[in-house]
Motif scaffolding. Sequence first.
Motif, PDB file in Angstrom:
ATOM      1  N   SER A  49     -15.798  16.538  -0.984  1.00 30.39           N
ATOM      2  CA  SER A  49     -15.855  15.126  -0.616  1.00 30.39           C
ATOM      3  C   SER A  49     -14.865  14.293  -1.415  1.00 30.39           C
ATOM      4  O   SER A  49     -15.021  13.086  -1.522  1.00 30.39           O
ATOM      5  N   SER A  51     -11.383  12.326  -2.446  1.00 28.93           N
ATOM      6  CA  SER A  51     -10.582  11.411  -1.646  1.00 28.93           C
ATOM      7  C   SER A  51      -9.413  12.152  -1.008  1.00 28.93           C
ATOM      8  O   SER A  51      -8.898  13.121  -1.553  1.00 28.93           O
ATOM      9  N   PRO A  52      -8.972  11.687   0.154  1.00 29.74           N
ATOM     10  CA  PRO A  52      -7.862  12.353   0.836  1.00 29.74           C
ATOM     11  C   PRO A  52      -6.570  12.173   0.043  1.00 29.74           C
ATOM     12  O   PRO A  52      -6.465  11.256  -0.775  1.00 29.74           O
ATOM     13  N   PRO A  53      -5.595  13.022   0.277  1.00 29.91           N
ATOM     14  CA  PRO A  53      -4.330  12.885  -0.444  1.00 29.91           C
ATOM     15  C   PRO A  53      -3.651  11.567  -0.082  1.00 29.91           C
ATOM     16  O   PRO A  53      -3.867  11.025   1.008  1.00 29.91           O
ATOM     17  N   THR A  55      -1.080   8.725   1.156  1.00 26.55           N
ATOM     18  CA  THR A  55      -0.138   8.677   2.271  1.00 26.55           C
ATOM     19  C   THR A  55       1.281   8.564   1.735  1.00 26.55           C
ATOM     20  O   THR A  55       1.496   8.324   0.538  1.00 26.55           O
TER      21      THR A  55
END
Length: 91
Positions: A49, A51-53, A55
């Motif tokens: 869960s 955090s996404p990489p 941008t």
Amino acid sequence: MTMMWWGHNDMGGWGYAPMGLSTLVFWGLVITAVVLAARYVGRTACLGSASPPPTAEELLAQRYARGEIDTQEYHSRLDTLRGRHDHPVDG
């Protein structure tokens, strides 16, 4: 003639001590394995869960904040990322 000892199989008090100790060791290992497995599953669930990489725009902003690129290069690259190609291309 066979004699029935009614549960007494020549195991004295010293025979019960290793049996009891080995039972405690066995259950200790079982409980330890369950606890370690639960920790592993909990840890991998937390990592899943995360955090996404960041941008591309966030990475560009980080480079600008660190001073790796100047303002002109930041805006030029930001326009390129956003699909704006109306600025002159040096080259």
